[in-house]
Write a protein that holds these residues in place. Structure first.
Motif, PDB file in Angstrom:
ATOM      1  N   MET A 256       4.865  -7.596 -14.177  1.00  0.00           N
ATOM      2  CA  MET A 256       6.281  -6.782 -14.212  1.00  0.00           C
ATOM      3  C   MET A 256       5.909  -5.254 -14.863  1.00  0.00           C
ATOM      4  N   ARG A 257       6.445  -4.243 -14.054  1.00  0.00           N
ATOM      5  CA  ARG A 257       6.404  -2.952 -14.772  1.00  0.00           C
ATOM      6  C   ARG A 257       7.263  -2.851 -15.840  1.00  0.00           C
ATOM      7  N   LYS A 258       6.674  -1.896 -16.772  1.00  0.00           N
ATOM      8  CA  LYS A 258       7.757  -1.539 -17.921  1.00  0.00           C
ATOM      9  C   LYS A 258       8.754  -0.630 -17.321  1.00  0.00           C
ATOM     10  N   HIS A 259       9.893  -0.819 -17.919  1.00  0.00           N
ATOM     11  CA  HIS A 259      11.157  -0.005 -17.986  1.00  0.00           C
ATOM     12  C   HIS A 259      11.040   1.123 -18.839  1.00  0.00           C
ATOM     13  N   ILE A 260      11.071   2.155 -18.826  1.00  0.00           N
ATOM     14  CA  ILE A 260      11.229   3.239 -19.662  1.00  0.00           C
ATOM     15  C   ILE A 260      12.245   4.284 -19.613  1.00  0.00           C
ATOM     16  N   VAL A 261      12.857   4.690 -20.674  1.00  0.00           N
ATOM     17  CA  VAL A 261      13.659   5.804 -20.584  1.00  0.00           C
ATOM     18  C   VAL A 261      13.467   6.645 -21.736  1.00  0.00           C
ATOM     19  N   ALA A 262      13.036   7.872 -21.235  1.00  0.00           N
ATOM     20  CA  ALA A 262      12.437   9.141 -22.141  1.00  0.00           C
ATOM     21  C   ALA A 262      13.409  10.103 -22.143  1.00  0.00           C
TER      22      ALA A 262
ATOM     23  N   LYS B 255      -3.575   2.884 -16.315  1.00  0.00           N
ATOM     24  CA  LYS B 255      -2.906   2.178 -17.467  1.00  0.00           C
ATOM     25  C   LYS B 255      -2.351   2.959 -18.575  1.00  0.00           C
ATOM     26  N   SER B 256      -2.604   4.371 -18.369  1.00  0.00           N
ATOM     27  CA  SER B 256      -2.282   5.257 -19.772  1.00  0.00           C
ATOM     28  C   SER B 256      -1.339   6.467 -18.840  1.00  0.00           C
ATOM     29  N   ILE B 257      -0.957   6.194 -17.558  1.00  0.00           N
ATOM     30  CA  ILE B 257      -0.190   7.089 -16.935  1.00  0.00           C
ATOM     31  C   ILE B 257       1.279   6.607 -16.512  1.00  0.00           C
ATOM     32  N   VAL B 258       2.217   7.075 -16.760  1.00  0.00           N
ATOM     33  CA  VAL B 258       3.587   6.955 -16.335  1.00  0.00           C
ATOM     34  C   VAL B 258       4.035   8.357 -15.487  1.00  0.00           C
ATOM     35  N   LEU B 259       4.461   7.925 -14.344  1.00  0.00           N
ATOM     36  CA  LEU B 259       4.890   9.099 -13.351  1.00  0.00           C
ATOM     37  C   LEU B 259       6.348   9.332 -13.496  1.00  0.00           C
ATOM     38  N   ALA B 260       6.721  10.403 -13.373  1.00  0.00           N
ATOM     39  CA  ALA B 260       8.130  10.960 -13.197  1.00  0.00           C
ATOM     40  C   ALA B 260       8.311  11.823 -12.157  1.00  0.00           C
ATOM     41  N   TYR B 261       8.964  11.459 -11.078  1.00  0.00           N
ATOM     42  CA  TYR B 261       9.421  12.140  -9.974  1.00  0.00           C
ATOM     43  C   TYR B 261      10.759  12.797 -10.398  1.00  0.00           C
ATOM     44  N   GLU B 262      10.457  14.180 -10.452  1.00  0.00           N
ATOM     45  CA  GLU B 262      11.715  14.996 -10.919  1.00  0.00           C
ATOM     46  C   GLU B 262      11.841  16.055  -9.581  1.00  0.00           C
ATOM     47  N   PRO B 263      12.611  16.078  -8.702  1.00  0.00           N
ATOM     48  CA  PRO B 263      12.934  16.987  -7.558  1.00  0.00           C
ATOM     49  C   PRO B 263      13.589  18.361  -8.398  1.00  0.00           C
ATOM     50  N   VAL B 264      12.929  19.384  -8.301  1.00  0.00           N
ATOM     51  CA  VAL B 264      13.252  20.600  -9.026  1.00  0.00           C
ATOM     52  C   VAL B 264      14.800  20.751  -8.819  1.00  0.00           C
TER      53      VAL B 264
ATOM     54  N   ALA C  88      -3.060  -2.117  -4.076  1.00  0.00           N
ATOM     55  CA  ALA C  88      -1.897  -2.374  -4.277  1.00  0.00           C
ATOM     56  C   ALA C  88      -1.563  -2.737  -5.772  1.00  0.00           C
ATOM     57  N   GLU C  89      -2.543  -3.555  -6.555  1.00  0.00           N
ATOM     58  CA  GLU C  89      -2.564  -3.812  -7.891  1.00  0.00           C
ATOM     59  C   GLU C  89      -2.074  -2.619  -8.616  1.00  0.00           C
ATOM     60  N   VAL C  90      -3.199  -1.863  -8.713  1.00  0.00           N
ATOM     61  CA  VAL C  90      -2.857  -0.521  -9.497  1.00  0.00           C
ATOM     62  C   VAL C  90      -1.303   0.229  -9.182  1.00  0.00           C
ATOM     63  N   ALA C  91      -1.199   0.321  -8.117  1.00  0.00           N
ATOM     64  CA  ALA C  91       0.038   0.991  -7.515  1.00  0.00           C
ATOM     65  C   ALA C  91       1.211   0.373  -7.998  1.00  0.00           C
ATOM     66  N   ASP C  92       1.338  -1.102  -8.078  1.00  0.00           N
ATOM     67  CA  ASP C  92       2.382  -1.905  -8.534  1.00  0.00           C
ATOM     68  C   ASP C  92       2.439  -1.708 -10.012  1.00  0.00           C
ATOM     69  N   SER C  93       1.648  -1.403 -10.547  1.00  0.00           N
ATOM     70  CA  SER C  93       1.572  -1.621 -12.184  1.00  0.00           C
ATOM     71  C   SER C  93       1.854  -0.343 -12.753  1.00  0.00           C
ATOM     72  N   VAL C  94       2.123   0.714 -12.032  1.00  0.00           N
ATOM     73  CA  VAL C  94       2.437   2.067 -12.745  1.00  0.00           C
ATOM     74  C   VAL C  94       4.214   2.246 -12.555  1.00  0.00           C
ATOM     75  N   SER C  95       4.520   2.588 -13.828  1.00  0.00           N
ATOM     76  CA  SER C  95       5.932   2.861 -13.934  1.00  0.00           C
ATOM     77  C   SER C  95       6.346   4.343 -13.422  1.00  0.00           C
TER      78      SER C  95
END
Ligand code: PEP
Length: 249
Positions: free
Chosen positions: A1-7, A159-168, A199-206
């Motif tokens: 299960m991927r982490k849910h994050i609100v920053a 494991k140490s990267i969270v991605l944030a898609y932010e359309p400008v 897929a395993e890495v891709a599915d693990s990244v929030s």
């Protein structure tokens, strides 16, 4: 299960007393969701915020850092300096850094390396401009931002990267990507990761969405399967609004 994050990205807002007042308000909120909660105050308030929230489930994170460990870089702050006050997560690549401070993918790749070398984690931001979307180039732009800044890394780094898609075009404008636009891009980002790392890495990244998320639209955006949370600007400056978004999961 991927982490849910609100920053919450407070940007260049809030002096010390306002920071303390907002933190007091945050402590009075009740979290009913499973999301990890983070706030990113200005550098001058990081230590105070960190100390104030030590016992709470709110992580204090930085908005930026330099790639060098130390040296003659007037006005800059290093990963080691952040770590020395307990900060272990840093936002990198925010569109305002790219636009106003000319941060390139290449410079960001070095910052990501510095984060990883220091055993820290990053919320790495990227996203297309309005002209890119109008021209139908949004996927190509996002793909090149990710590849240029991150694809030199080994799979383990994710494991140490969270991605944030932010359309400008959606940041601070009140205009939000539709939940479908967010989902489509997040699925594309995950596929881009899967093609390179499996897929395993891709599915693990929030993968967080950022761009005018508010209490009124958070639930619908967060309901999408590839949206794992949000990076929140304006709405993170009011504790009740921020926690309404946190609790939208
Ligand atoms: C941001 O700056 O990362 C952001 C998403 O801002 P806003 O929520 O105000 O659009």
């Amino acid at each position: 299960m991927r982490k849910h994050i609100v920053a919450g990205n407070w940007k260049m807002n809030n002096g010390l007393s306002q920071t303390q007042a907002l933190i007091t308000d945050l402590k009075n909120q009740t979290k009913t969701s499973d999301a990890e909660v983070m706030i990113a105050p200005a550098f001058t308030n990081l230590w105070n915020a960190f100390e104030s929230l030590r016992q709470d489930n709110i992580e204090v994170i930085a908005q930026n850092m330099h790639f060098a460990e130390d040296g003659a870089y007037t006005g800059e702050v290093s990963a080691g300096m952040l770590k020395s006050i307990g900060i272990t997560t840093v936002i990198l690549g925010h569109s305002e850094r790219r636009e106003y401070f000319n941060e390139t993918d290449e410079a960001l790749a070095k910052k990501v390396d510095a984060v990883l070398a220091n055993g820290m984690r990053t919320i790495f931001c990227f996203g297309e401009e309005l002209a890119d979307r109008k021209a139908g180039n949004e996927e190509a732009v996002v793909e090149s931002q990710i590849k240029n800044a991150l694809f030199h890394l080994e799979a383990d780094a994710f494991k140490s990267i969270v991605l944030a898609y932010e359309p400008v075009w959606a940041i601070g404008t009140g205009e939000t990507a539709t939940p479908e636009q967010a989902q489509d891009m997040h699925a594309f980002i995950r596929k881009t990761l899967a093609d390179k790392y499996g897929a395993e890495v891709a599915d693990s990244v929030s993968i967080l969405y950022g761009g005018s998320v508010k209490p009124g639209n958070a639930q619908e955006i967060f309901s999408k399967p590839d949206v794992d949370g949000g990076l929140i600007g304006g709405a993170s400056l009011k504790a009740a609004d921020f926690f309404a978004i946190v609790n939208a999961f």
